[in-house]
Design an enzyme around this catalytic site. Structure first.
Site, PDB file in Angstrom:
ATOM      1  N   ASP A  96      -8.551  -6.755   6.928  1.00  0.00           N
ATOM      2  CA  ASP A  96      -7.862  -7.778   7.712  1.00  0.00           C
ATOM      3  C   ASP A  96      -8.540  -9.132   7.556  1.00  0.00           C
ATOM      4  O   ASP A  96      -9.720  -9.228   7.199  1.00  0.00           O
ATOM      5  CB  ASP A  96      -7.799  -7.384   9.190  1.00  0.00           C
ATOM      6  CG  ASP A  96      -9.175  -7.242   9.841  1.00  0.00           C
ATOM      7  OD1 ASP A  96     -10.062  -6.627   9.212  1.00  0.00           O
ATOM      8  OD2 ASP A  96      -9.360  -7.746  10.965  1.00  0.00           O
ATOM      9  N   GLU A 158     -11.279  -5.418  11.762  1.00  0.00           N
ATOM     10  CA  GLU A 158     -12.669  -5.825  11.960  1.00  0.00           C
ATOM     11  C   GLU A 158     -12.740  -7.169  12.669  1.00  0.00           C
ATOM     12  O   GLU A 158     -13.610  -7.382  13.526  1.00  0.00           O
ATOM     13  CB  GLU A 158     -13.372  -5.907  10.600  1.00  0.00           C
ATOM     14  CG  GLU A 158     -14.886  -6.139  10.675  1.00  0.00           C
ATOM     15  CD  GLU A 158     -15.297  -7.606  10.716  1.00  0.00           C
ATOM     16  OE1 GLU A 158     -16.489  -7.894  10.939  1.00  0.00           O
ATOM     17  OE2 GLU A 158     -14.425  -8.482  10.542  1.00  0.00           O
TER      18      GLU A 158
END
Length: 410
Positions: A96, A158
Site C-alpha cells: 500500500d 502498513e
C-alpha cells in the site's frame, strides 16, 4: 501469457536506460507503480498479478486476506536445495501507498516517469522499489541451490497502522512456518537499520455540557478541559526529553508525544459540550506505553473529572488506544547483523524514529533488520522518486544474499 504481454507493453520505451536493468527491476517497478494501491483502496489487483507471475514460475504463493476480503497479504517460499520450507530469510515489503490528494506532481503519480536518473511515482521509494528488486531476482533464487529457503512477504495496510502483517504472521503460525530472519525493505538508502521506535496513537473524547456563553457556570466547556489535558500531555513530552535513559544512537534520542488533530464546538456563543483530539506516542524500544498512559489516566481521574462532574455528574473523558505498532530493538540479532554487514557498502548501523512492520516480525520470534533502497526523506511527498543507482545497489545486495546462501559458496 497475459502477464508477459502486459509487461512488454508497459515497459515499451523505457529499456533505453539500460536494457538488462530495465527488463528486470525497472520494468517491475513500472508495473507496480501503475497499480493504485492507496491504503483506502484494495490491493488485490497487484497481489493477484504478482501471484500469477509466481505461479508461472512454478511456485506456490498463498494469500491471507483481511476480514472484508478486499485486501490480501501474499507469501511465497523458494525452498532450500533439500526441499525445506521452514527457517530461512523473509524479504518483506508493504504494497500500500499513501494518498496523493492535494499534492502537486509534475507527472502522473501512478505512471512511472524516468528522468535525471530517477524513477518518479507514488511508492517508488516507499516501498515498491524494494519489491521490484525482490521480484526481479526470483529467477536467480530458483536456479541457486539454497542452504535455507528464501521467502517473499507482501503486506497490506502498513501505512495505516501496520494492519496486514499480523494477519500474515498468524497464518504463518497456523501453517507451521517459522522463518529465522527477516529483512524489511523500507527505504534506508541501503543502510542497515537495527532498531526503530514504536507508534501508539490515541483518541481522547471529552464530553461536557453546553450552555449559552453568557452563562458559562451552567456548562462544562469540553474544549477547555481538552486543552488542559493537551497541556498536561505536552508536559509529559518535555519530561521524556529529560530522562536519563535516552538512546543517542537514534536520530531523535528520546520518546516523543505530539497532538495532531483537535475538533470541537458549534458556535462562538455556545459553551461546547464535546471535543475530541488525537495524539501519537513514539516510544524507544525499552519503553512501554503504560509509562505514558498511566499518568494521563491519573490526571483525568484525580483532577479533570472531579471538576467536570461537580457541575455535570455525567461528564466524561474517554481515552481510546488505536494504532499499536511495536518498536524494533537490536537485541539478540548479532548473527543477522553480521550477515547484512557482508552485503551492504555502508557498514554503519542506524536507529530511526519512524516505524515499520519489523517490530511485528521480531515479536513473532523472527530476527529482523530494516534495509532497502531509496530515501525516507522523499517518501509520502509529491514527486516521490527512487534513484536508479539505489535500485542497482539493491539488486546487488540481493544477488550477494543469494550467493551467500548458495551451497557452493565458501
Amino acid at each position: 501469457m497475459y502477464w508477459l504481454r502486459y509487461r512488454h507493453k508497459l515497459c515499451y520505451g523505457l529499456t533505453r536506460v539500460n536494457r538488462r536493468f530495465a527488463v528486470d527491476t525497472l520494468s517491475w517497478l513500472c508495473q507496480l507503480i501503475a497499480f493504485d494501491t492507496t491504503s483506502r483502496q484494495s490491493n488485490l489487483a497487484l497481489i493477484n498479478y504478482v501471484a500469477d507471475y509466481l505461479e508461472s514460475r512454478k511456485l506456490s504463493p498463498w494469500l491471507a486476506h483481511n476480514e472484508k476480503g478486499d485486501k490480501a497479504n501474499l507469501f511465497v517460499t523458494i525452498p532450500a536445495a533439500d526441499g525445506s520450507t521452514s527457517g530461512g530469510i523473509v524479504l518483506s515489503g508493504h504494497t500500500d501507498v499513501v494518498p496523493v490528494d492535494g499534492q502537486k506532481w509534475l507527472s502522473d503519480p501512478f505512471a512511472a516517469n524516468i528522468r535525471d536518473g530517477r524513477v518518479y511515482g507514488r511508492g517508488s521509494s516507499d516501498m515498491k522499489g524494494f519489491i521490484a528488486s525482490v521480484l526481479a531476482t526470483v529467477p536467480d533464487m530458483q536456479k541457486t541451490k539454497l542452504k535455507v529457503p528464501l521467502h517473499i512477504a507482501l503486506s497490506f495496510d502498513e501505512e495505516v497502522g501496520c494492519l496486514g502483517a499480523p494477519v500474515m504472521l498468524a497464518e504463518l503460525e497456523k501453517r507451521g512456518l517459522q522463518p529465522q530472519s527477516c529483512i524489511v525493505g523500507e527505504p534506508t538508502s541501503m543502510q542497515m537499520v537495527v532498531a526503530h521506535k514504536g507508534i501508539h496513537t490515541f483518541c481522547c473524547e471529552v464530553h461536557g455540557k453546553n450552555a449559552h456563553s453568557s452563562l458559562t457556570p451552567d456548562g462544562v466547556n469540553a474544549i477547555e478541559y481538552a486543552a488542559r489535558l493537551i497541556v498536561f500531555i505536552n508536559q509529559l513530552a518535555q519530561q521524556l526529553q529529560q530522562r536519563a535513559d535516552l538512546d543517542h544512537a537514534f536520530d531523535v534520542p528520546f520518546a516523543t508525544v505530539s497532538t495532531g488533530l483537535i475538533r470541537g464546538g458549534t458556535a462562538i456563543n455556545i459553551v461546547p459540550d464535546y471535543c475530541t483530539f488525537e495524539f501519537d506516542y513514539r516510544n524507544l524500544p525499552h519503553m512501554t506505553v503504560e509509562e505514558l498512559t498511566e499518568p494521563i489516566q491519573q490526571y483525568i481521574a484525580t483532577t479533570l473529572l472531579p471538576a467536570m462532574q461537580a457541575v455535570v455528574p455525567e461528564a466524561s473523558i474517554k481515552l481510546t488506544h488505536n494504532v499499536q505498532v511495536p518498536a524494533l530493538n537490536d537485541a539478540n540479532n548479532q548473527q543477522l547483523h553480521a550477515l547484512i554487514t557482508q552485503l551492504v557498502d555502508n557498514k554503519q548501523q542506524a536507529k530511526v524514529a519512524y516505524a515499520t512492520e519489523g517490530g511485528q516480525f521480531q515479536n513473532s520470534g523472527i530476527n529482523t533488520v530494516v534495509c532497502g533502497p531509496g530515501s525516507i526523506t522523499v517518501a509520502h511527498k509529491a514527486d516521490e522518486y527512487i534513484e536508479l543507482e539505489q535500485l542497482e545497489r539493491c539488486d546487488h545486495f540481493l544477488r550477494k544474499l543469494i550467493q551467500v546462501q548458495s551451497l557452493s559458496f565458501t
